[in-house]
Scaffold this active site. Sequence first.
Site, short mmCIF file in Angstrom:
data_model
loop_
_atom_site.label_atom_id
_atom_site.label_comp_id
_atom_site.label_asym_id
_atom_site.label_seq_id
_atom_site.Cartn_x
_atom_site.Cartn_y
_atom_site.Cartn_z
N ASN A 87 23.47 1.13 -13.34
CA ASN A 87 24.67 0.79 -12.58
C ASN A 87 25.86 1.76 -13.44
OD1 ASN A 87 23.79 -1.80 -11.67
ND2 ASN A 87 24.98 -0.53 -10.53
N ASN A 118 16.02 -12.30 -16.60
CA ASN A 118 16.97 -11.05 -16.79
C ASN A 118 18.02 -11.53 -17.19
OD1 ASN A 118 17.62 -8.13 -16.36
ND2 ASN A 118 18.63 -8.45 -14.53
N LYS A 171 19.88 -9.29 1.34
CA LYS A 171 20.97 -9.87 1.29
C LYS A 171 21.52 -10.36 2.63
CE LYS A 171 22.29 -10.52 -3.44
NZ LYS A 171 22.06 -11.28 -4.13
N SER A 193 26.65 -8.97 -1.14
CA SER A 193 27.19 -7.83 -1.75
C SER A 193 27.85 -6.76 -0.69
CB SER A 193 25.69 -6.82 -2.63
OG SER A 193 26.15 -5.36 -2.73
N PRO A 237 19.32 9.51 -4.57
CA PRO A 237 19.63 9.47 -2.92
C PRO A 237 20.09 7.56 -2.18
CG PRO A 237 17.46 9.77 -3.59
CD PRO A 237 18.67 9.76 -4.87
N TYR A 271 16.38 -4.51 -1.00
CA TYR A 271 17.58 -4.92 -1.50
C TYR A 271 18.32 -5.75 -0.47
CZ TYR A 271 21.64 -6.56 -4.43
OH TYR A 271 22.72 -6.58 -4.53
N ASN A 316 31.85 -4.34 -6.91
CA ASN A 316 31.45 -3.27 -8.25
C ASN A 316 32.13 -3.93 -9.11
OD1 ASN A 316 31.06 -1.54 -5.85
ND2 ASN A 316 29.88 -0.26 -7.52
N LEU A 345 15.75 -16.55 -16.72
CA LEU A 345 15.78 -16.34 -17.97
C LEU A 345 15.05 -14.68 -17.76
CD1 LEU A 345 15.79 -19.06 -21.18
CD2 LEU A 345 17.24 -18.12 -19.50
N1 UFG Z 1 26.99 6.94 -10.91
C1 UFG Z 1 26.43 7.48 -11.71
N2 UFG Z 1 26.50 7.94 -12.66
C2 UFG Z 1 25.28 6.89 -12.80
C3 UFG Z 1 24.93 5.70 -12.07
C4 UFG Z 1 25.93 5.45 -11.13
O1 UFG Z 1 27.34 9.33 -10.98
O2 UFG Z 1 24.06 7.12 -13.99
C5 UFG Z 1 27.74 7.27 -9.34
C6 UFG Z 1 26.98 6.41 -8.67
O3 UFG Z 1 26.39 7.32 -7.47
C7 UFG Z 1 28.73 5.91 -7.56
C8 UFG Z 1 28.94 5.41 -8.31
O4 UFG Z 1 28.31 5.34 -9.76
O5 UFG Z 1 29.59 6.99 -6.70
C9 UFG Z 1 29.19 3.15 -8.42
O6 UFG Z 1 27.21 3.60 -9.12
P1 UFG Z 1 27.01 1.97 -9.46
O7 UFG Z 1 25.56 2.54 -9.75
O8 UFG Z 1 27.74 1.47 -10.51
O9 UFG Z 1 27.33 0.92 -8.51
P2 UFG Z 1 26.66 0.81 -6.44
O10 UFG Z 1 28.34 1.32 -5.25
O11 UFG Z 1 25.54 1.64 -6.29
O12 UFG Z 1 26.32 -0.07 -6.35
C10 UFG Z 1 26.89 -1.42 -6.21
C11 UFG Z 1 25.66 -2.30 -6.48
C12 UFG Z 1 24.45 -2.34 -5.42
C13 UFG Z 1 24.98 -2.73 -4.54
C14 UFG Z 1 25.72 -1.51 -4.20
C15 UFG Z 1 26.14 -1.44 -2.54
O13 UFG Z 1 25.15 -2.62 -8.27
O14 UFG Z 1 24.19 -4.38 -5.95
O15 UFG Z 1 26.96 -1.53 -5.13
O16 UFG Z 1 26.82 -2.83 -2.92
F1 UFG Z 1 23.53 -2.59 -3.40
#
Ligand code: UFG
Length: 337
Positions: free
Chosen positions: A198, A35, A152, A124, A292, A148, A178, A33
């Site tokens: 996310n 998260n 994985k 992932s 980044p 992270y 995603n 629990l």
């Molecule tokens: N994004 C924004 N603004 C935000 C959040 C995200 O523009 O506030 C954009 C990101 O730049 C990306 C897209 O939305 O282009 C998706 O971003 P997420 O953070 O939702 O997802 P990611 O693809 O970056 O990350 C996910 C998982 C991670 C994993 C990664 C790669 O959350 O755990 O995919 O598999 F590592």
Amino acid sequence: MRVLVTGGAGYIGSHTTVELLGQGHQVLVLDDLSNSSEESLRRVAELAGRPADFVQANVGDAAELDAAFTSFRPDAVIHFAGRKAVGESTRLPLLYYRENVAATVTLLETMAAHGCHQIVFSSSATVYGSASEPPFTEDAPTGATNPYGHTKHMIEQILADAAAADPSLSVAVLRYFNPIGAHESGRIGEDPKGIPNNLLPFVAQVAAGRRTGLQVFGNDYPTPDGTGLRDYIHVVDVAQGHLAALARLADGAGCQTWNLGTGRPFSVLEVISAYEAASGVRIPYQIVDRRPGDVAASYADVSKAGRELDWTAHRSLEQACADTVRWQAANPDGYAQ
Ligand code: UFG
């Protein structure tokens, strides 16, 4: 089957537990629990018409795990438990190696000691990194760019080595793209603590008035509208992918890997539009610098899962947005009462 679900109170774990119970499996959720919330399991019981058993414990706690195996005698394990925030992992890498990598070793040792030979693991798409171009097939080169992702990648290697050494062990590695959305009832969904990392949870909170605006991380990527492309998959499709993998594990040993995605990428701006259409609310946003570590595009080649698991994602982005709107409206503060 008797299925031990680590992290079963969390976002993907709770949706998977509903599907397992619905298919007649006996489920023990083991979750610390840290998260997640026990309220999610109360709602899982309500949706499924019967409860999962529950033990509050960390999967890295060998004594607690041993006790759970002794009393529950699982046939298979679905291993969701773990830490998953990229930024946190760069600040606290050792925590990630302990709670993700070391805990999985403890889990595998406990399984071996109790004669449990089947495991489905939450990996992932992050393991594809930027070593090749999407769509990613499961044999694309892998690597990772943050702690992270390293955990994985390492766990995948550990599982492959363990299966190579033990012919009775069956392993399914599922590489999620995603996951988004919520159960269509609106009773369970994603409940991130603090500021969401996310895209979808952030958009949902902006639409609900909990946050003033969204930052779009970069519009100068080599993509049609310049924003990042991702493969957003409905969480119930992800959950059903686990049942398909579990069914396949019963057929044979070895370590096998499948992508869980839709194969259809959407840009950040397309996701914003879809959520606006589903919610009827305009989402204010501003374009800021790239985040980044982000890649321009990440989406799956889904043919292997279709062929070998007889599974494909059925739900659309529109449906995922509509389900998130329903979850968010009924639970503005998540599971907090
Ligand atoms: N994004 C924004 N603004 C935000 C959040 C995200 O523009 O506030 C954009 C990101 O730049 C990306 C897209 O939305 O282009 C998706 O971003 P997420 O953070 O939702 O997802 P990611 O693809 O970056 O990350 C996910 C998982 C991670 C994993 C990664 C790669 O959350 O755990 O995919 O598999 F590592």
